[in-house]
Design an enzyme around this catalytic site. Structure first.
Site, PDB file in Angstrom:
ATOM      1  NE  ARG A  90      -3.702  -0.163   2.527  1.00  0.00           N
ATOM      2  CZ  ARG A  90      -4.271  -0.639   3.647  1.00  0.00           C
ATOM      3  NH1 ARG A  90      -4.020  -0.076   4.811  1.00  0.00           N
ATOM      4  NH2 ARG A  90      -5.097  -1.671   3.594  1.00  0.00           N
ATOM      5  NE  ARG A 159      -2.675   1.596   9.389  1.00  0.00           N
ATOM      6  CZ  ARG A 159      -3.486   0.588   9.066  1.00  0.00           C
ATOM      7  NH1 ARG A 159      -4.334   0.699   8.056  1.00  0.00           N
ATOM      8  NH2 ARG A 159      -3.462  -0.536   9.746  1.00  0.00           N
ATOM      9  CE  LYS A 222      -6.595  -0.863  11.139  1.00  0.00           C
ATOM     10  NZ  LYS A 222      -7.405  -1.514  10.098  1.00  0.00           N
ATOM     11  CE  LYS A 224      -7.983   3.197   8.952  1.00  0.00           C
ATOM     12  NZ  LYS A 224      -9.002   2.316   8.342  1.00  0.00           N
ATOM     13  CB  CYS A 443     -13.858  -3.968   1.030  1.00  0.00           C
ATOM     14  SG  CYS A 443     -14.383  -5.667   1.294  1.00  0.00           S
ATOM     15  CB  CYS A 449      -9.067  -9.551   2.041  1.00  0.00           C
ATOM     16  SG  CYS A 449      -9.224  -9.102   3.778  1.00  0.00           S
ATOM     17  CB  CYS A 488     -15.067  -9.607   7.005  1.00  0.00           C
ATOM     18  SG  CYS A 488     -13.864  -8.334   7.409  1.00  0.00           S
ATOM     19  CB  CYS A 492     -12.213  -2.168   4.137  1.00  0.00           C
ATOM     20  SG  CYS A 492     -11.235  -3.084   5.333  1.00  0.00           S
TER      21      CYS A 492
HETATM   22 FE1  SRM Z   1      -9.274  -2.077   5.816  1.00  0.00          FE
HETATM   23  C1  SRM Z   1      -7.923  -4.670   7.496  1.00  0.00           C
HETATM   24  C2  SRM Z   1      -8.284  -3.370   2.893  1.00  0.00           C
HETATM   25  C3  SRM Z   1      -9.937   0.879   4.336  1.00  0.00           C
HETATM   26  C4  SRM Z   1     -11.126  -1.149   8.538  1.00  0.00           C
HETATM   27  N1  SRM Z   1      -8.208  -3.704   5.290  1.00  0.00           N
HETATM   28  C5  SRM Z   1      -7.700  -4.637   6.146  1.00  0.00           C
HETATM   29  C6  SRM Z   1      -6.801  -5.623   5.387  1.00  0.00           C
HETATM   30  C7  SRM Z   1      -5.406  -5.097   5.439  1.00  0.00           C
HETATM   31  C8  SRM Z   1      -6.905  -7.089   5.831  1.00  0.00           C
HETATM   32  C9  SRM Z   1      -5.951  -7.594   6.864  1.00  0.00           C
HETATM   33  O1  SRM Z   1      -5.779  -6.970   7.934  1.00  0.00           O
HETATM   34  O2  SRM Z   1      -5.395  -8.686   6.631  1.00  0.00           O
HETATM   35  C10 SRM Z   1      -7.420  -5.492   3.971  1.00  0.00           C
HETATM   36  C11 SRM Z   1      -6.499  -5.844   2.798  1.00  0.00           C
HETATM   37  C12 SRM Z   1      -7.334  -6.448   1.682  1.00  0.00           C
HETATM   38  C13 SRM Z   1      -6.603  -6.588   0.403  1.00  0.00           C
HETATM   39  O3  SRM Z   1      -6.478  -7.752  -0.075  1.00  0.00           O
HETATM   40  O4  SRM Z   1      -6.187  -5.591  -0.164  1.00  0.00           O
HETATM   41  C14 SRM Z   1      -7.989  -4.101   4.023  1.00  0.00           C
HETATM   42  N2  SRM Z   1      -9.020  -1.340   3.978  1.00  0.00           N
HETATM   43  C15 SRM Z   1      -8.703  -2.059   2.874  1.00  0.00           C
HETATM   44  C16 SRM Z   1      -8.909  -1.264   1.606  1.00  0.00           C
HETATM   45  C17 SRM Z   1      -7.924  -1.595   0.506  1.00  0.00           C
HETATM   46  C18 SRM Z   1     -10.365  -1.464   1.143  1.00  0.00           C
HETATM   47  C19 SRM Z   1     -10.679  -1.028  -0.268  1.00  0.00           C
HETATM   48  O5  SRM Z   1     -11.314  -1.824  -0.951  1.00  0.00           O
HETATM   49  O6  SRM Z   1     -10.348   0.092  -0.661  1.00  0.00           O
HETATM   50  C20 SRM Z   1      -8.789   0.163   2.187  1.00  0.00           C
HETATM   51  C21 SRM Z   1      -7.377   0.664   2.214  1.00  0.00           C
HETATM   52  C22 SRM Z   1      -7.299   1.996   2.858  1.00  0.00           C
HETATM   53  C23 SRM Z   1      -5.983   2.694   2.699  1.00  0.00           C
HETATM   54  O7  SRM Z   1      -5.645   3.041   1.581  1.00  0.00           O
HETATM   55  O8  SRM Z   1      -5.328   2.930   3.731  1.00  0.00           O
HETATM   56  C24 SRM Z   1      -9.288  -0.070   3.608  1.00  0.00           C
HETATM   57  N3  SRM Z   1     -10.275  -0.386   6.365  1.00  0.00           N
HETATM   58  C25 SRM Z   1     -10.532   0.692   5.561  1.00  0.00           C
HETATM   59  C26 SRM Z   1     -11.529   1.521   6.154  1.00  0.00           C
HETATM   60  C27 SRM Z   1     -12.111   2.779   5.536  1.00  0.00           C
HETATM   61  C28 SRM Z   1     -11.361   4.027   5.933  1.00  0.00           C
HETATM   62  O9  SRM Z   1     -10.355   3.965   6.634  1.00  0.00           O
HETATM   63  O10 SRM Z   1     -11.805   5.099   5.527  1.00  0.00           O
HETATM   64  C29 SRM Z   1     -11.887   0.931   7.353  1.00  0.00           C
HETATM   65  C30 SRM Z   1     -13.005   1.414   8.315  1.00  0.00           C
HETATM   66  C31 SRM Z   1     -12.617   2.605   9.101  1.00  0.00           C
HETATM   67  C32 SRM Z   1     -11.960   2.213  10.393  1.00  0.00           C
HETATM   68  O11 SRM Z   1     -10.759   1.975  10.388  1.00  0.00           O
HETATM   69  O12 SRM Z   1     -12.670   2.081  11.405  1.00  0.00           O
HETATM   70  C33 SRM Z   1     -11.080  -0.261   7.482  1.00  0.00           C
HETATM   71  N4  SRM Z   1      -9.452  -2.759   7.709  1.00  0.00           N
HETATM   72  C34 SRM Z   1     -10.327  -2.280   8.644  1.00  0.00           C
HETATM   73  C35 SRM Z   1     -10.280  -3.137   9.799  1.00  0.00           C
HETATM   74  C36 SRM Z   1     -11.110  -2.957  11.100  1.00  0.00           C
HETATM   75  C37 SRM Z   1     -10.393  -2.063  12.040  1.00  0.00           C
HETATM   76  C38 SRM Z   1     -11.096  -2.005  13.394  1.00  0.00           C
HETATM   77  O13 SRM Z   1     -11.125  -0.965  13.995  1.00  0.00           O
HETATM   78  O14 SRM Z   1     -11.583  -3.012  13.875  1.00  0.00           O
HETATM   79  C39 SRM Z   1      -9.358  -4.159   9.496  1.00  0.00           C
HETATM   80  C40 SRM Z   1      -8.956  -5.342  10.403  1.00  0.00           C
HETATM   81  C41 SRM Z   1      -7.937  -4.963  11.399  1.00  0.00           C
HETATM   82  O15 SRM Z   1      -7.357  -3.888  11.410  1.00  0.00           O
HETATM   83  O16 SRM Z   1      -7.702  -5.833  12.250  1.00  0.00           O
HETATM   84  C42 SRM Z   1      -8.870  -3.899   8.171  1.00  0.00           C
HETATM   85 FE1  SF4 Z   2     -10.964  -7.669   3.933  1.00  0.00          FE
HETATM   86 FE2  SF4 Z   2     -12.998  -7.367   5.569  1.00  0.00          FE
HETATM   87 FE3  SF4 Z   2     -11.607  -5.239   4.808  1.00  0.00          FE
HETATM   88 FE4  SF4 Z   2     -13.143  -6.425   3.075  1.00  0.00          FE
HETATM   89  S1  SF4 Z   2     -13.854  -5.423   4.963  1.00  0.00           S
HETATM   90  S2  SF4 Z   2     -11.024  -5.815   2.707  1.00  0.00           S
HETATM   91  S3  SF4 Z   2     -13.017  -8.531   3.672  1.00  0.00           S
HETATM   92  S4  SF4 Z   2     -10.846  -6.882   6.050  1.00  0.00           S
END
Ligand code: SRM
Ligand code: SF4
Length: 578
Positions: A90, A159, A222, A224, A443, A449, A488, A492
């Site tokens: 990323r 981030r 993390k 944000k 997502c 993922c 899930c 995201c």
């Molecule tokens: Fe996310 C984890 C993809 C934005 C909440 N996110 C992940 C991971 C890295 C999976 C992992 O931990 O193994 C995913 C990688 C998937 C892949 O194959 O690429 C992933 N997140 C993404 C992206 C690529 C989704 C997309 O389709 O665009 C976004 C990348 C953002 C970036 O450029 O930095 C992405 N993730 C978000 C957002 C939206 C935002 O930030 O505006 C959220 C919700 C906001 C928040 O953080 O509360 C988000 N991602 C999560 C979470 C849940 C965090 C939590 O508080 O519980 C995880 C899981 C974790 O961190 O344990 C996670």
């Molecule tokens: Fe992966 Fe869940 Fe984030 Fe989708 S919402 S990219 S399934 S961690």
């Protein structure tokens, strides 16, 4: 970041606690030699395509995730082979602004070292998927050649900093972007490990701590940060840990309202986890942004939960300590009280698609990109087309928080050339499809993922095709409705603020949520649990029909589903699971 804010606090969660009383990730960070671990050794190990479990965790701070191709998982298990290990990288790209030169380099990396695609994310940056271990260093070095990096793109740190994409009011946008970029530069950890491992720099011993703000243990989780320019709420400010709402007056930018404590992630069956919308806590002048980042992050660094990672996000610190207490703590670290928040109004969290013209007469083309995937697929050569545009474009590209793209700052005399390329490659994304599709986000989910329970990017477009037919049947083809899918409950795609949302439970099974606010101002609520497509369509069909027939003038779909009694309004995150 400022060292002054490193004052000792709260013994129950303070970093001086014995490590064994904290979660395993805290021990790992503290004993990792400032995030070096044994990453070098893992990368050099020819026996496996993967890295050690501990190095995988540490590499997140370097912007890299180990994954495996889940489409191949069962077959490889049958053949007694190790999983098809590959990596996601990323990029750190504050505000999603990317020059054509950088676009061309990233395009090359995507083709040469990754799976031949670029993935635009919901936080306005690029991801590469399918990078093999041996291609990690060449990829990072290629990015470095255009001064891009992946530091803190993942991990327990600040981030990627988001910023509204608003080419219309370019003068103020430029200033807000400049401030967002400076905040990103300010919050980025000093990480010599990154330069040593990926760029081959020599280790230099210093007298002070390597990372004066984050220390050895970084943040509990993390963190944000985002900047938004009303009337657009494109970055979904209420979902950020720390947000800045730009307040403009007749003389230009006056300052920012500050928001704290937003977040989406939750876990099914764990009511102590929930999405939460941020609260607006006051107003600061323009020159206090970095200090405010320091103060808010220091409060979370010192009071965030370092035992239970499921409750380690800032939103839970705010819930547990109380908003008033947290605000007072922030103000004490700042050394001044925040002024009263100024009025502001949001009207949308979507993107402006198609052609628009800025204050300065330059043109911008907002392009819908389904699920943010830039690829050459099924005869639609989007990746080639954007490469051709990058070769001649003299403005910049802006990645949007809705996974779309703005080809920005096209001088009037260059527009015809860009239009010709858009035509030649059949790039009509902005105009194609219904309003429902243009407001959809999915997502990544499968196959990369590791946390995905169901499809998202590969499924939502198909589901939208079925739902948009229902909307059209009731005269709603041009009605913008926000629809988001996550594979899930982590959220995201920021699903819990969408008017219609789906989160994966199992292959082909989703929870369905209704009632989110059109511009991201209200959480939705679960309407159906663990259902497949047939139930989704049979349940949503009558609601869409009633919306077509009974909606009040200007009434949004999310508002209607509450008024019509399908779901109860969620007033606070804690109520989400009631
Ligand atoms: Fe996310 C984890 C993809 C934005 C909440 N996110 C992940 C991971 C890295 C999976 C992992 O931990 O193994 C995913 C990688 C998937 C892949 O194959 O690429 C992933 N997140 C993404 C992206 C690529 C989704 C997309 O389709 O665009 C976004 C990348 C953002 C970036 O450029 O930095 C992405 N993730 C978000 C957002 C939206 C935002 O930030 O505006 C959220 C919700 C906001 C928040 O953080 O509360 C988000 N991602 C999560 C979470 C849940 C965090 C939590 O508080 O519980 C995880 C899981 C974790 O961190 O344990 C996670
Ligand atoms: Fe992966 Fe869940 Fe984030 Fe989708 S919402 S990219 S399934 S961690």
């Amino acid at each position: 970041m400022s060292e002054v804010l490193n004052k000792p606090v709260d013994r129950s969660r303070d970093l001086s606690q014995p490590l064994e009383r904290l979660g395993p990730d805290e021990t790992l960070k503290a004993t990792s030699d400032q995030l070096r671990g044994t990453i070098e050794e893992s990368l050099a190990d020819p026996i496996t395509g993967g890295v050690l479990f501990s190095d995988n965790k540490l590499m997140k701070f370097h912007g890299i995730y180990q994954q495996d191709d889940r489409d191949l998982r069962d077959e490889r298990r049958r053949q007694k082979l190790e999983p098809a290990y590959q990596f996601m990288i990323r990029v750190r790209l504050p505000g999603g602004v990317c020059t054509p030169e950088r676009w061309l380099r990233l395009d090359e990396i995507g083709r040469r070292y990754a799976d031949g695609t670029l993935r635009l994310t919901t936080r306005q940056t690029f991801q590469f998927h399918g990078v093999l271990k041996g291609n990690l260093k060449p990829s990072i070095q290629a990015m470095h050649s255009v001064l891009l990096d992946t530091i803190a793109a993942c991990g327990d740190d600040a981030r990627g900093v988001m910023c509204s994409v608003n080419p219309h009011r370019s003068a103020i946008h430029a200033e807000v972007y400049r401030i967002a970029k400076a905040a990103s530069d300010h919050a980025i950890p000093r990480m010599p490990a990154y330069h040593e491992i990926w760029l081959g720099k020599e280790r230099v011993a210093g007298s002070g701590p390597e990372e004066p703000f984050y220390g050895k243990q970084y943040m509990p989780r993390k963190f944000k940060i985002g900047f938004v320019m009303p009337p657009s709420n494109d970055i979904d400010i209420y979902t950020q840990d720390l947000g800045f709402i730009a307040i403009a007056g007749p003389e230009g930018l006056e300052g920012f309202n500050v928001t704290i404590g937003g977040g989406m992630g939750r876990t099914d069956g764990a009511p102590e986890t929930f999405p939460r919308l941020a609260d607006v806590i006051g107003f600061i002048p323009v020159d206090k942004v970095n200090e405010t980042c320091d103060a808010v992050m220091a409060v979370q660094r010192d009071y965030g939960d370092r035992v239970d990672r499921a409750r380690a996000r800032f939103k839970y610190t705010v819930e547990d300590k109380g908003l008033d207490w947290i605000k007072a703590e922030i103000e004490s670290r700042l050394g001044f009280a925040l002024a009263a928040a100024r009025p502001f109004e949001f009207v949308t969290n979507g993107d402006d698609l198609g052609w628009t013209t800025g204050d300065d007469g330059n043109h911008h083309f907002g392009l819908f990109i389904e699920s943010g995937r830039v690829a050459n697929r099924n005869g639609y050569n989007l990746m080639d087309g954007l490469r051709a545009i990058a070769e001649v474009h003299q403005g910049e590209f802006r990645l949007t928080p809705n996974q779309n793209l703005v080809i920005a700052n096209i001088a009037p005399d260059r527009r015809a050339e860009i239009e010709e390329l858009l035509d030649r490659y059949g790039i009509t994304g902005a105009n194609a499809g219904s309003a429902l599709r243009r407001n959809s986000i999915a997502c990544v989910a499968l196959p990369t993922c590791g946390l995905a329970m169901a499809e998202s990017e590969r499924y939502l477009p198909k589901l939208v095709t079925k739902l948009e037919a229902m909307f059209a049947e009731h005269g709603l083809a041009d009605e913008p409705v926000t629809i988001r899918m996550s594979g899930c409950p982590n959220g995201c795609s920021r699903p819990y603020v969408a008017e219609i949302a789906f989160t994966g439970r199992a292959p082909g099974k989703y929870n369905v949520y209704l009632g989110g606010g059109f511009h991201g101002q209200r959480l939705n609520r679960m309407y159906l649990e663990n259902v497949g497509e047939e139930t989704i369509l049979s349940e949503l069909g009558p609601i869409i029909a009633r919306y077509g027939a009974e909606r009040l003038p200007g009434e949004r779909f999310g508002d209607f589903t509450i008024r019509a009694g399908y779901v109860r309004e969620v007033k606070a995150g804690r109520e989400f699971n009631d």
